[in-house]
Design an enzyme around this catalytic site. Structure first.
Site, PDB file in Angstrom:
ATOM      1  CD  GLU A 182      16.185   2.531 -17.392  1.00 50.96           C
ATOM      2  OE1 GLU A 182      17.144   1.778 -17.596  1.00 50.96           O
ATOM      3  OE2 GLU A 182      16.141   3.316 -16.417  1.00 50.96           O
ATOM      4  CG  ASN A 224       9.924   5.429 -15.625  1.00 59.47           C
ATOM      5  OD1 ASN A 224       9.623   6.611 -15.748  1.00 59.47           O
ATOM      6  ND2 ASN A 224      10.917   5.021 -14.826  1.00 59.47           N
ATOM      7  CD  GLU A 291      13.544   6.933 -12.605  1.00 59.01           C
ATOM      8  OE1 GLU A 291      14.788   6.948 -12.775  1.00 59.01           O
ATOM      9  OE2 GLU A 291      12.874   5.898 -12.754  1.00 59.01           O
TER      10      GLU A 291
HETATM   11  O1  G3I Z   1      21.813  -3.757  -1.891  1.00 62.29           O
HETATM   12  C1  G3I Z   1      23.099  -4.122  -2.404  1.00 62.29           C
HETATM   13  C2  G3I Z   1      24.051  -4.402  -1.249  1.00 62.29           C
HETATM   14  O2  G3I Z   1      23.610  -5.560  -0.561  1.00 62.29           O
HETATM   15  C3  G3I Z   1      25.459  -4.625  -1.801  1.00 62.29           C
HETATM   16  O3  G3I Z   1      26.352  -4.796  -0.726  1.00 62.29           O
HETATM   17  C4  G3I Z   1      25.862  -3.392  -2.618  1.00 62.29           C
HETATM   18  C5  G3I Z   1      27.244  -3.505  -3.196  1.00 62.29           C
HETATM   19  O4  G3I Z   1      27.204  -4.361  -4.325  1.00 62.29           O
HETATM   20  O5  G3I Z   1      24.940  -3.231  -3.723  1.00 62.29           O
HETATM   21  C6  G3I Z   1      23.621  -2.957  -3.226  1.00 62.29           C
HETATM   22  O6  G3I Z   1      22.746  -2.829  -4.336  1.00 62.29           O
HETATM   23  C7  G3I Z   1      22.928  -1.600  -5.027  1.00 62.29           C
HETATM   24  C8  G3I Z   1      21.574  -0.874  -5.029  1.00 62.29           C
HETATM   25  O7  G3I Z   1      21.631   0.311  -5.838  1.00 62.29           O
HETATM   26  C9  G3I Z   1      21.131  -0.501  -3.616  1.00 62.29           C
HETATM   27  O8  G3I Z   1      22.030   0.436  -3.090  1.00 62.29           O
HETATM   28  C10 G3I Z   1      23.317  -1.940  -6.473  1.00 62.29           C
HETATM   29  O9  G3I Z   1      24.624  -2.461  -6.464  1.00 62.29           O
HETATM   30  C11 G3I Z   1      23.293  -0.668  -7.302  1.00 62.29           C
HETATM   31  O10 G3I Z   1      23.495  -0.999  -8.680  1.00 62.29           O
HETATM   32  C12 G3I Z   1      21.908  -0.034  -7.201  1.00 62.29           C
HETATM   33  O11 G3I Z   1      21.914   1.172  -7.959  1.00 62.29           O
HETATM   34  C13 G3I Z   1      20.603   1.666  -8.243  1.00 62.29           C
HETATM   35  C14 G3I Z   1      20.391   1.634  -9.757  1.00 62.29           C
HETATM   36  O12 G3I Z   1      19.097   2.174 -10.069  1.00 62.29           O
HETATM   37  C15 G3I Z   1      20.437   0.234 -10.301  1.00 62.29           C
HETATM   38  O13 G3I Z   1      19.338  -0.455  -9.827  1.00 62.29           O
HETATM   39  C16 G3I Z   1      20.503   3.118  -7.758  1.00 62.29           C
HETATM   40  O14 G3I Z   1      20.592   3.160  -6.333  1.00 62.29           O
HETATM   41  C17 G3I Z   1      19.183   3.713  -8.205  1.00 62.29           C
HETATM   42  O15 G3I Z   1      19.128   5.102  -7.889  1.00 62.29           O
HETATM   43  C18 G3I Z   1      19.017   3.564  -9.709  1.00 62.29           C
HETATM   44  O16 G3I Z   1      17.758   4.032 -10.060  1.00 62.29           O
HETATM   45  C19 G3I Z   1      17.415   3.897 -11.464  1.00 62.29           C
HETATM   46  C20 G3I Z   1      15.927   3.662 -11.543  1.00 62.29           C
HETATM   47  O17 G3I Z   1      15.585   2.510 -10.800  1.00 62.29           O
HETATM   48  C21 G3I Z   1      15.479   3.546 -12.992  1.00 62.29           C
HETATM   49  N1  G3I Z   1      15.865   4.747 -13.742  1.00 62.29           N
HETATM   50  C22 G3I Z   1      17.305   5.034 -13.678  1.00 62.29           C
HETATM   51  C23 G3I Z   1      17.753   5.180 -12.238  1.00 62.29           C
HETATM   52  C24 G3I Z   1      19.218   5.497 -12.172  1.00 62.29           C
HETATM   53  O18 G3I Z   1      19.959   4.419 -12.689  1.00 62.29           O
END
Ligand code: G3I
Length: 376
Positions: A182, A224, A291
């Site tokens: 991205e 990606n 994805e």
């Molecule tokens: O692990 C922490 C936890 O310790 C904490 O208590 C909690 C509350 O703040 O957050 C947890 O981290 C979260 C993480 O997912 C794991 O669950 C993050 O806040 C949250 O932002 C994160 O979201 C992920 C997102 O990417 C951002 O990284 C989604 O699960 C994931 O499906 C999404 O995937 C992305 C791909 O990597 C790239 N393409 C887009 C796709 C969707 O955004």
């Protein structure tokens, strides 16, 4: 062509030949020899019947999904369905900077290793996700006041350490890397993130070169992004950047089409999708559906309608069909597989039900449609 399909083909040919014979007896062909079912991939002792994985293996396509470390380690049903239905995995979050690198000098691989180790036990390929992104970055990185050279060193060290770890601990398991994720915004220009602002445009090429330098395997290196399957300014911006990488002999092997869709906004037509995939083939690059999910705006009852589920099934099969048809696409991955674990509800208020199994791991129409697509 697998043995099973060869047998089917020969039976079909013989049936056609016999049907053309002058005979008043309809030939009774021997029942197709049922191959012994494929070896058990679920670990439950029950050999699978036609599953997505069995059919994808027969067609030689990587059919994968994003995987969350926590349910993989704690939920037997999640693990069983995963191993039964998919031959490839992508760590959803565990291999991102923040989970991997709590401090500049500390790497915590345990969660990501649990996913890669599972993949190794179940003969599944892994897509390393992702070496460079603007989200889920640790505070020590985003709050640092780095010079260009310092940040380049931090970036290169990260890429080398992560790739070396997996090539030493799980050789050959990671067959693709999402090197940069991205980097382009909707208008087609560069995204202003820490890498762009401190290092400049060159960070993308630096990342790919560091990955190439670090890997001793044949792992393929991908760019990606989302929102590039349907053409438009972002798709053109990505194409322009990637073309420049190719022209400058940057070691890039392919482009990942994330393909996060919604039934609200429609999906690209077959022709547009084929054109977008095709222009990367002209660059000598592979493409992958990396994805795919199809989120649904849910009614007051929180449930999708039959019509929405049918539309969702159409979008899943359209992307699979176009990948099967495209010479340079051999990889189809969803962003999760059960509505019990999906990023969508947290990210899109009022939307959900984006995946092919419901929250009780029951197959939805999209699953059945994918099975039919792989069969035909
Ligand atoms: O692990 C922490 C936890 O310790 C904490 O208590 C909690 C509350 O703040 O957050 C947890 O981290 C979260 C993480 O997912 C794991 O669950 C993050 O806040 C949250 O932002 C994160 O979201 C992920 C997102 O990417 C951002 O990284 C989604 O699960 C994931 O499906 C999404 O995937 C992305 C791909 O990597 C790239 N393409 C887009 C796709 C969707 O955004």
């Amino acid at each position: 062509m697998t043995y099973r399909s060869l047998v089917g083909f020969l039976l079909l040919v013989s049936a056609l030949l016999l049907a053309g014979c002058d005979s008043n007896e309809s030939p009774t062909l021997p029942p197709e020899e049922e191959e012994p079912p494929p070896s058990d991939t679920t670990g439950t002792g029950d050999p699978p019947s036609d599953t997505l994985r069995v059919l994808a293996d027969e067609r030689g396509i990587e059919f994968g999904t994003a995987v969350a470390a926590d349910p993989l380690m704690t939920n037997d049903t999640y693990a069983e369905v995963l191993a039964r239905e998919f031959n490839a995995v992508t760590p959803e979050n565990a291999m991102k900077w923040s989970p991997l690198r709590p401090s500049r000098d500390e790497f915590t691989f345990a969660d990501a290793d649990s996913i890669v180790a599972f993949a190794a036990r179940h003969d599944m390929s892994v897509r390393g996700h992702t070496l460079v992104w603007h989200r889920q970055l640790p505070n020590w990185l985003t709050e640092g006041d780095w010079s260009r050279e310092e940040l380049i060193t931090i970036l290169e060290t990260h890429i080398q350490t992560v790739i070396n770890h997996y090539e030493e601990e799980y050789p050959g398991q990671i067959t693709k890397w999402d090197v940069v994720n991205e980097a382009i915004v909707d208008g087609g220009g560069r995204r202003n993130n820490i890498w762009q602002e401190t290092i400049g445009d060159e960070y993308v090429a630096i990342a790919f070169r560091a990955a190439e330098e670090a890997t001793d395997s044949d792992a393929k290196l991908y760019y990606n992004d989302y929102g590039i399957a349907g053409g438009g300014s972002k798709a053109d911006g990505v194409y322009e950047m990637v073309s420049g990488l190719v022209e400058n002999d940057v070691p890039i092997d392919g482009v990942g089409f994330q393909s996060h869709l919604s039934t609200q906004y429609g999906a690209p037509s077959d022709q547009v999708l084929a054109d977008e995939m095709g222009r990367y083939e002209e660059l000598g690059l592979n493409v992958a559906i990396t994805e795919l999910d199809v989120r649904i705006p849910l009614g007051d009852d929180g449930e999708p309608s039959e019509e929405q589920l049918s539309q969702q099934a159409d979008y899943y099969t359209r992307f699979l069909n176009n990948c099967l048809f495209a010479e340079n696409c051999t990889e189809f991955r969803a962003w999760g597989f059960t509505d019990a674990y999906s990023w969508v509800p947290d990210e899109f208020d009022g939307e959900g039900a984006a995946l092919i199994f419901d929250e009780n791991y029951e197959p939805k129409p999209a699953y059945d449609a994918l099975i039919e697509t792989l069969k035909n």
